[in-house]
Design an enzyme around this catalytic site. Structure first.
Site, PDB file in Angstrom:
ATOM      1  N   ARG A  58      30.310  47.429  38.752  1.00  0.00           N
ATOM      2  CA  ARG A  58      29.373  46.786  37.827  1.00  0.00           C
ATOM      3  C   ARG A  58      28.312  45.977  38.559  1.00  0.00           C
ATOM      4  O   ARG A  58      27.276  45.647  38.003  1.00  0.00           O
ATOM      5  CB  ARG A  58      30.130  45.958  36.797  1.00  0.00           C
ATOM      6  N   GLU A  95      42.020  39.235  39.836  1.00  0.00           N
ATOM      7  CA  GLU A  95      42.698  38.580  38.707  1.00  0.00           C
ATOM      8  C   GLU A  95      43.828  39.497  38.231  1.00  0.00           C
ATOM      9  O   GLU A  95      44.868  39.047  37.797  1.00  0.00           O
ATOM     10  CB  GLU A  95      41.674  38.342  37.590  1.00  0.00           C
TER      11      GLU A  95
HETATM   12  P1  AMP Z   1      37.163  38.425  40.850  1.00  0.00           P
HETATM   13  O1  AMP Z   1      37.263  39.099  42.172  1.00  0.00           O
HETATM   14  O2  AMP Z   1      38.485  37.895  40.386  1.00  0.00           O
HETATM   15  O3  AMP Z   1      36.073  37.360  40.809  1.00  0.00           O
HETATM   16  O4  AMP Z   1      36.823  39.541  39.775  1.00  0.00           O
HETATM   17  C1  AMP Z   1      35.671  40.215  39.906  1.00  0.00           C
HETATM   18  C2  AMP Z   1      35.515  41.511  39.182  1.00  0.00           C
HETATM   19  O5  AMP Z   1      36.596  41.912  38.325  1.00  0.00           O
HETATM   20  C3  AMP Z   1      34.319  41.319  38.301  1.00  0.00           C
HETATM   21  O6  AMP Z   1      33.213  41.854  38.988  1.00  0.00           O
HETATM   22  C4  AMP Z   1      34.618  42.049  37.051  1.00  0.00           C
HETATM   23  O7  AMP Z   1      34.014  43.319  37.096  1.00  0.00           O
HETATM   24  C5  AMP Z   1      36.121  42.211  37.021  1.00  0.00           C
HETATM   25  N1  AMP Z   1      36.764  41.255  36.094  1.00  0.00           N
HETATM   26  C6  AMP Z   1      37.668  40.299  36.431  1.00  0.00           C
HETATM   27  N2  AMP Z   1      38.098  39.641  35.346  1.00  0.00           N
HETATM   28  C7  AMP Z   1      37.432  40.171  34.297  1.00  0.00           C
HETATM   29  C8  AMP Z   1      37.429  39.903  32.894  1.00  0.00           C
HETATM   30  N3  AMP Z   1      38.207  38.949  32.354  1.00  0.00           N
HETATM   31  N4  AMP Z   1      36.608  40.646  32.111  1.00  0.00           N
HETATM   32  C9  AMP Z   1      35.832  41.607  32.647  1.00  0.00           C
HETATM   33  N5  AMP Z   1      35.787  41.911  33.950  1.00  0.00           N
HETATM   34  C10 AMP Z   1      36.595  41.213  34.779  1.00  0.00           C
END
Ligand code: AMP
Length: 170
Positions: A58, A95
């Site tokens: 994305r 996450e």
């Molecule tokens: P992080 O590495 O934990 O900051 O997560 C980053 C990526 O995971 C983001 O670029 C999102 O595409 C996806 N992501 C994580 N949590 C969510 C969420 N609650 N809703 C949508 N996309 C998420």
């Protein structure tokens, strides 16, 4: 324009307990998408970006139009096995689950000013890994810009002194 109206909450996707922020209504709306890209691009311009970097997948949706709007190049950070030339790789926790990201070794020149763009800042693992890859290349990350930030996950703390802008906070 209130971009909140274009984000759909999907409970328990892709796993129970995760409240997924679906951005597809936003990118599917010409005015909302243009507005978001313009806001993100003005932050990147103000930070003096010379190249925009976006993580798979994305990050491509937001990073490439920001680069185009500013007349800059875009460098992808991809899942492993996708980039055809020599790469640096980094594995990190999400996450939900874990992930590995890779960047071509020769795409960025040392000292170039980078703004990283992505759809959402959650735990910060993705961006932290992207910053690590860029520092292996000697690049200078001058900012990170997101459509959405999940404040309660404190991803921003991982990014230390790097300026961060998010259009929406949850
Ligand atoms: P992080 O590495 O934990 O900051 O997560 C980053 C990526 O995971 C983001 O670029 C999102 O595409 C996806 N992501 C994580 N949590 C969510 C969420 N609650 N809703 C949508 N996309 C998420």
């Amino acid at each position: 324009m209130d971009l909140n109206n274009y984000i759909t909450n999907v409970p328990d996707f892709p796993k129970e307990g995760i409240q997924f922020k679906d951005i597809t209504p936003l990118i599917g709306d010409n005015e909302a998408f243009r507005f978001a890209i313009n806001e993100m691009a003005s932050f990147a311009r103000a930070k003096g970006a010379e190249v925009i970097v976006g993580p798979d997948a994305r990050g491509f949706i937001f990073g490439t139009p920001i680069a185009y709007a500013l007349n800059l190049g875009f460098v992808p950070v991809r899942k492993p096995g996708k980039l055809p030339r020599e790469t640096f790789e980094k594995t990190y926790d999400l996450e939900y689950g874990s992930n590995t990201l890779a960047i071509h070794k020769t795409e960025i020149t040392p000292g170039q000013k980078i703004v990283i763009a992505d759809d959402l800042l959650a735990t910060g693992g993705t961006i932290d890994a992207t910053i690590d890859l860029l520092s292996e290349l000697g690049a200078e990350v001058v900012g990170c810009v997101f459509l959405i930030e999940l404040d309660f996950l404190k991803g921003r703390d991982k990014l230390k002194d790097i300026p961060v802008k998010s259009l929406l906070h949850y």
